[in-house]
Write a protein that holds these residues in place. Structure first.
Motif, PDB file in Angstrom:
ATOM      1  N   VAL A  46       6.969   1.653  -9.427  1.00  0.00           N
ATOM      2  CA  VAL A  46       8.246   1.172  -8.889  1.00  0.00           C
ATOM      3  C   VAL A  46       8.660   2.147  -7.803  1.00  0.00           C
ATOM      4  CG1 VAL A  46      10.699   0.772  -9.393  1.00  0.00           C
ATOM      5  CG2 VAL A  46       8.950   0.056 -11.034  1.00  0.00           C
ATOM      6  N   SER A  47       9.128   1.625  -6.699  1.00  0.00           N
ATOM      7  CA  SER A  47       9.564   2.460  -5.581  1.00  0.00           C
ATOM      8  C   SER A  47      10.624   3.456  -6.042  1.00  0.00           C
ATOM      9  CB  SER A  47      10.133   1.581  -4.468  1.00  0.00           C
ATOM     10  OG  SER A  47      10.720   2.359  -3.464  1.00  0.00           O
ATOM     11  N   ASN A  48      10.525   4.671  -5.534  1.00  0.00           N
ATOM     12  CA  ASN A  48      11.492   5.718  -5.882  1.00  0.00           C
ATOM     13  C   ASN A  48      12.934   5.246  -5.706  1.00  0.00           C
ATOM     14  OD1 ASN A  48       9.561   7.692  -6.527  1.00  0.00           O
ATOM     15  ND2 ASN A  48       9.375   8.321  -4.386  1.00  0.00           N
ATOM     16  N   GLU A  49      13.180   4.440  -4.677  1.00  0.00           N
ATOM     17  CA  GLU A  49      14.537   3.966  -4.375  1.00  0.00           C
ATOM     18  C   GLU A  49      15.081   3.001  -5.426  1.00  0.00           C
ATOM     19  OE1 GLU A  49      14.441   2.235  -0.366  1.00  0.00           O
ATOM     20  OE2 GLU A  49      12.606   3.404  -0.078  1.00  0.00           O
ATOM     21  N   TYR A  50      14.204   2.428  -6.253  1.00  0.00           N
ATOM     22  CA  TYR A  50      14.612   1.391  -7.194  1.00  0.00           C
ATOM     23  C   TYR A  50      14.459   1.820  -8.648  1.00  0.00           C
ATOM     24  CZ  TYR A  50      14.754  -1.800  -3.237  1.00  0.00           C
ATOM     25  OH  TYR A  50      15.070  -2.417  -2.043  1.00  0.00           O
ATOM     26  N   ARG A  51      14.128   3.065  -8.884  1.00  0.00           N
ATOM     27  CA  ARG A  51      13.932   3.522 -10.265  1.00  0.00           C
ATOM     28  C   ARG A  51      15.251   3.576 -11.013  1.00  0.00           C
ATOM     29  NH1 ARG A  51       9.113   7.698  -9.042  1.00  0.00           N
ATOM     30  NH2 ARG A  51       7.648   6.065  -8.448  1.00  0.00           N
ATOM     31  N   LEU A 105       0.828  -1.211   0.000  1.00  0.00           N
ATOM     32  CA  LEU A 105       0.000   0.000   0.000  1.00  0.00           C
ATOM     33  C   LEU A 105       0.863   1.261   0.000  1.00  0.00           C
ATOM     34  CD1 LEU A 105      -2.832  -1.087   2.445  1.00  0.00           C
ATOM     35  CD2 LEU A 105      -2.922  -0.938  -0.059  1.00  0.00           C
ATOM     36  N   GLN A 106       1.985   1.227   0.705  1.00  0.00           N
ATOM     37  CA  GLN A 106       2.900   2.370   0.696  1.00  0.00           C
ATOM     38  C   GLN A 106       3.473   2.575  -0.704  1.00  0.00           C
ATOM     39  OE1 GLN A 106       2.871  -0.066   2.987  1.00  0.00           O
ATOM     40  NE2 GLN A 106       2.254   1.064   4.821  1.00  0.00           N
ATOM     41  N   LEU A 107       3.765   1.468  -1.391  1.00  0.00           N
ATOM     42  CA  LEU A 107       4.246   1.557  -2.765  1.00  0.00           C
ATOM     43  C   LEU A 107       3.193   2.215  -3.656  1.00  0.00           C
ATOM     44  CD1 LEU A 107       6.370   0.811  -4.962  1.00  0.00           C
ATOM     45  CD2 LEU A 107       5.093  -1.325  -5.247  1.00  0.00           C
ATOM     46  N   LEU A 167      15.076  -7.569   1.799  1.00  0.00           N
ATOM     47  CA  LEU A 167      14.343  -6.693   2.715  1.00  0.00           C
ATOM     48  C   LEU A 167      12.911  -7.166   2.974  1.00  0.00           C
ATOM     49  CD1 LEU A 167      15.461  -3.201   1.324  1.00  0.00           C
ATOM     50  CD2 LEU A 167      16.376  -4.456   3.300  1.00  0.00           C
ATOM     51  N   LYS A 168      12.467  -8.168   2.193  1.00  0.00           N
ATOM     52  CA  LYS A 168      11.075  -8.641   2.256  1.00  0.00           C
ATOM     53  C   LYS A 168      10.112  -7.462   2.083  1.00  0.00           C
ATOM     54  CE  LYS A 168      11.907 -12.870   4.833  1.00  0.00           C
ATOM     55  NZ  LYS A 168      12.336 -13.535   3.663  1.00  0.00           N
ATOM     56  N   LYS A 169      10.348  -6.734   0.985  1.00  0.00           N
ATOM     57  CA  LYS A 169       9.601  -5.518   0.705  1.00  0.00           C
ATOM     58  C   LYS A 169       9.161  -5.514  -0.757  1.00  0.00           C
ATOM     59  CE  LYS A 169      10.361  -0.519   0.633  1.00  0.00           C
ATOM     60  NZ  LYS A 169      11.340   0.542   0.833  1.00  0.00           N
ATOM     61  N   VAL A 170       7.907  -5.159  -1.000  1.00  0.00           N
ATOM     62  CA  VAL A 170       7.403  -5.016  -2.363  1.00  0.00           C
ATOM     63  C   VAL A 170       7.916  -3.681  -2.902  1.00  0.00           C
ATOM     64  CG1 VAL A 170       5.364  -4.820  -3.819  1.00  0.00           C
ATOM     65  CG2 VAL A 170       5.369  -6.426  -1.900  1.00  0.00           C
ATOM     66  N   ILE A 171       8.652  -3.753  -4.022  1.00  0.00           N
ATOM     67  CA  ILE A 171       9.293  -2.546  -4.550  1.00  0.00           C
ATOM     68  C   ILE A 171       8.800  -2.181  -5.955  1.00  0.00           C
ATOM     69  CG2 ILE A 171      11.322  -2.708  -3.097  1.00  0.00           C
ATOM     70  CD1 ILE A 171      11.795  -3.704  -6.617  1.00  0.00           C
ATOM     71  N   GLY A 172       7.940  -3.017  -6.519  1.00  0.00           N
ATOM     72  CA  GLY A 172       7.368  -2.746  -7.827  1.00  0.00           C
ATOM     73  C   GLY A 172       6.091  -3.538  -7.999  1.00  0.00           C
ATOM     74  N   ALA A 173       5.192  -3.033  -8.840  1.00  0.00           N
ATOM     75  CA  ALA A 173       3.936  -3.740  -9.068  1.00  0.00           C
ATOM     76  C   ALA A 173       3.283  -3.257 -10.352  1.00  0.00           C
ATOM     77  CB  ALA A 173       2.980  -3.538  -7.897  1.00  0.00           C
ATOM     78  N   ALA A 174       2.452  -4.098 -10.910  1.00  0.00           N
ATOM     79  CA  ALA A 174       1.609  -3.751 -12.047  1.00  0.00           C
ATOM     80  C   ALA A 174       0.404  -4.684 -12.027  1.00  0.00           C
ATOM     81  CB  ALA A 174       2.370  -3.890 -13.364  1.00  0.00           C
TER      82      ALA A 174
END
Length: 164
Positions: free
Chosen positions: A125-130, A54-56, A95-102
Motif C-alpha cells: 500500500v502506498s505510504n500516503e494511504y497507510r 511499478l512505483q508502488l 487521481l487515476k493512481k494505483v495505491i495498493g496491490a496484492a
C-alpha cells in the motif's frame, strides 16, 4: 487511453466476492463495491504502467528500470498463464493512481486430488494511504478469491517485521 482497459483477468471474478467470508474484519465496513471513498478494487490493467504500479512496487522492494515494452511483454506472459496470476489493485479513481496491490498465485498440485494452493505475494500500500485498512483489504480480498478459485489453502510469507 481512450480504449477500454486490458485486464490481467476478468473483473467479473471479483464481483460476487463477500468480504464477510474473509478472516479480516473491517471497521468501518467495506465491500467490493464500496472499498472506500474514491477507491476501486480491480484486476491489474496493462494501462497501470502509467498509473504508477511499478512505483508502488518500488515501495515494497527493488523493481529496476522496466521499459514500457518489457512491461507489456511481462503482462502478456502473465495473462497467457490462464487461471494462475491474480494481481489485484486498489485505485484512487480521482487521481487515476494505483495505491495498493496484492498478488494471488494459484499453484496446481498433485496432492489433495490435484488440488490448488493460493500463495499471496507482493502486498503493498502506498505510504500516503497507510493506516486506512487498505493492506487488510488487499489481503482480505484474496482469501475469498482463492476459495472461489478452488484453493484448499492460502499461504502468505513475509518478513517478521511485517507480522502484526
Amino acid at each position: 487511453m481512450g480504449l477500454a482497459d486490458e485486464y490481467l483477468y476478468s473483473p467479473d471474478v471479483l464481483l460476487d466476492l463477500n468480504l464477510d467470508n474473509s478472516s479480516a474484519k473491517f471497521n468501518p465496513k467495506v465491500s467490493m463495491l464500496n472499498p472506500g471513498e474514491g477507491l476501486k478494487v480491480r484486476p491489474l490493467a496493462k494501462e497501470d504502467y502509467e498509473r504508477g504500479f511499478l512505483q508502488l512496487l518500488g515501495e515494497l522492494t527493488s523493481v529496476g528500470d522496466i521499459s514500457r515494452e518489457a512491461w507489456e511483454a511481462r503482462f502478456d506472459d502473465l495473462k497467457a498463464c490462464k487461471n494462475t496470476y491474480y494481481i489485484t489493485v486498489i485505485e484512487d479513481t480521482l487521481l487515476k493512481k494505483v495505491i495498493g496491490a496484492a498478488t494471488l498465485v494459484v499453484e496446481k498440485k498433485f496432492i489433495h486430488a490435484c488440488g490448488r494452493v493460493g500463495r499471496v505475494e507482493d502486498v503493498v500500500v502506498s505510504n500516503e494511504y497507510r493506516g486506512k485498512q487498505l493492506g487488510k483489504l488487499a489481503v482480505g480480498i484474496l482469501q475469498p478469491l482463492a476459495k472461489k478459485l478452488g484453493c484448499y489453502k492460502v499461504t502468505l510469507n513475509c518478513t517478521s517485521c511485517n507480522i502484526l
